[in-house]
Scaffold this motif. Structure first.
Motif, PDB file in Angstrom:
ATOM      1  N   THR A   1       0.815   4.098  -2.788  1.00 43.32           N
ATOM      2  CA  THR A   1       0.556   5.487  -2.399  1.00 43.32           C
ATOM      3  C   THR A   1       1.657   6.411  -2.885  1.00 43.32           C
TER       4      THR A   1
ATOM      5  N   GLY B   1     -10.230   3.403   0.201  1.00 36.20           N
ATOM      6  CA  GLY B   1     -10.175   4.004   1.523  1.00 36.20           C
ATOM      7  C   GLY B   1     -11.564   4.227   2.091  1.00 36.20           C
TER       8      GLY B   1
ATOM      9  N   GLN C   1      -5.010   2.399  -3.216  1.00 37.51           N
ATOM     10  CA  GLN C   1      -5.839   1.450  -2.499  1.00 37.51           C
ATOM     11  C   GLN C   1      -7.167   2.098  -2.109  1.00 37.51           C
TER      12      GLN C   1
ATOM     13  N   ARG D   1      -2.694   8.305   4.180  1.00 37.81           N
ATOM     14  CA  ARG D   1      -3.081   7.254   3.248  1.00 37.81           C
ATOM     15  C   ARG D   1      -3.014   5.850   3.869  1.00 37.81           C
TER      16      ARG D   1
ATOM     17  N   TYR E   1     -10.458   0.908   5.579  1.00 29.51           N
ATOM     18  CA  TYR E   1     -11.280   0.177   4.607  1.00 29.51           C
ATOM     19  C   TYR E   1     -11.072  -1.332   4.751  1.00 29.51           C
ATOM     20  N   ARG E   2      -9.802  -1.760   4.856  1.00 29.10           N
ATOM     21  CA  ARG E   2      -9.517  -3.191   4.974  1.00 29.10           C
ATOM     22  C   ARG E   2     -10.112  -3.768   6.256  1.00 29.10           C
TER      23      ARG E   2
ATOM     24  N   GLU F   1       0.829  -1.202   0.000  1.00 33.22           N
ATOM     25  CA  GLU F   1       0.000   0.000   0.000  1.00 33.22           C
ATOM     26  C   GLU F   1       0.866   1.256   0.000  1.00 33.22           C
TER      27      GLU F   1
ATOM     28  N   ASP G   1      -6.105   5.551   5.976  1.00 33.55           N
ATOM     29  CA  ASP G   1      -7.296   5.499   5.128  1.00 33.55           C
ATOM     30  C   ASP G   1      -7.498   4.094   4.552  1.00 33.55           C
ATOM     31  N   ALA G   2      -6.420   3.520   4.015  1.00 31.78           N
ATOM     32  CA  ALA G   2      -6.510   2.170   3.434  1.00 31.78           C
ATOM     33  C   ALA G   2      -6.779   1.128   4.517  1.00 31.78           C
TER      34      ALA G   2
END
Length: 379
Positions: free
Chosen positions: A190, A254, A252, A283, A290-291, A186, A286-287
């Motif tokens: 990014t 987010g 990725q 970032r 989501y995961r 990631e 953020d990713a």
């Protein structure tokens, strides 16, 4: 065979030995009480005071069995050797208490918690004591065979638990490495995204530099801001391991992509709520959000029994972002089950980003996963 013997000799102690706890003190108390009661009640105990004192010598050994497994085993089996020697001296058929069977606990602990060297040395000492005991009691072949089988069974159980725990630790390390690799990918994506944006802005700046100098200054400021953000995220992740395989230069998903997980026409229905997320998140955070939400939703759909609704709530509170994923499924009473590898992976990802993670039954039923992450990862 020589290689296997050398490997055992060099094997270290397991790293997961627990500290002395309440159950250990209960074990010691129960053993000491059993020794005293048996010494008082049994009429056929020879050399009663000596035998009782020797039996009580196992009390500290039981407490040391994980921190000092070889010393504890040597103490316990030395007591057994002393009783065998007294038995030969007194020429009696039986000298000892039934509660002395606790020496098997020390044998188990030696194999379960000792290093390879300690196991080899302790096993050799135990073998000598067993031979001495068989000679002192004039045990027949059937008794000797039965005793040997019992000792080997104790050793086998200890080996099974030792290597089962070792396999568990290896799987946890593998999960940790996988999460670090995922974060490294990631980061790679990014940084590639930011650098691409910097390159585009630099090209635009070159075009307008001659005709519109004031526009060029604005482009340089944007490049500086983008580069500073990129460097901050890189510094926060430099200790994460990377995979050498090629990866796609694709940003990725987010927090902004979480509403796509909402569903109203399925069972369970999925509701997504975002609050206070107007500012930009780092970032990696953020990713990760989501995961985490995606993995928690997958677990809820697969494992939540009778669930009709799953709620995903993400809100920013000052310098942190809080994620909460809950369902209304049924939970069984009793202890919380051991977390699976999915939960361990999520917890490791949150820890790497400097946050906190929890998962367990909710106060009103169902299952709740909560993660708190810093909005900006520290460089």
């Amino acid at each position: 065979m020589i290689t296997a013997r050398h490997s055992l000799w060099r094997e270290p102690r397991p790293a997961d030995a627990p500290a002395i706890g309440r159950l250990d003190w209960l074990l010691v108390g129960a053993y000491a009480a059993a020794v005293v009661v048996e010494a008082v009640v049994r009429p056929d105990v020879a050399w009663r005071p000596v035998v009782t004192v020797l039996a009580l010598a196992l009390v500290p050994a039981l407490l040391w069995r994980r921190d000092h497994p070889l010393l504890a085993a040597v103490i316990a089996w030395s007591v057994a050797a002393s009783l065998s020697t007294l038995q030969m001296t007194a020429r009696t058929e039986d000298l000892g208490l039934d509660s002395m069977i606790a020496v098997l606990i020390l044998l188990y602990s030696l194999v379960r918690w000792g290093s390879g060297r300690e196991i080899v040395l302790g096993a050799a000492f135990v073998t000598l004591v067993v031979i001495l005991g068989a000679y002192a009691s004039s045990a027949g072949s059937a008794d000797a065979f039965g005793g040997s089988v019992l000792l080997l069974l104790v050793v086998a159980i200890a080996v099974v638990f030792r290597y089962r725990a070792d396999l568990w630790q290896r799987q946890r390390r593998e999960i940790r490495n996988q999460e670090r690799v995922a974060l490294a990918r990631e980061l790679h994506d990014t940084v590639a995204h930011h650098v691409s944006a910097i390159a585009v802005q630099a090209q635009a700046g070159g075009v307008v530099a001659g005709s519109q100098p004031e526009k060029a200054v604005e482009v340089l400021a944007a490049i500086e801001s983008e580069a500073s953000r990129t460097l901050a995220e890189m510094r926060s992740m430099v200790q994460v391991l990377r995979d050498e395989d090629a990866v796609a230069y694709v940003p990725q998903p987010g927090v902004a992509d979480l509403p796509a997980l909402a569903r109203t026409d399925t069972t369970p229905a999925v509701e997504v709520s975002l609050d206070g997320l107007r500012g930009r998140l780092a970032r990696p955070v953020d990713a990760a959000l989501y995961r985490l939400a995606q993995e928690s939703l997958t677990n809820a759909v697969k494992h939540a029994r009778g669930a009709t609704r799953v709620e995903i709530d993400v809100r920013r509170e000052g310098g942190v972002v809080r994620l909460r994923v809950s369902d209304d499924g049924r939970t069984d009473p009793g202890p919380v089950p051991v977390p699976g590898f999915g939960l361990l992976g999520m917890a490791e990802r949150v820890r790497l980003l400097g946050g906190s993670f929890s998962a367990g039954p909710g106060p009103h039923g169902g299952w709740v996963v909560e993660a708190v992450l810093p909005a900006e990862v520290l460089a």
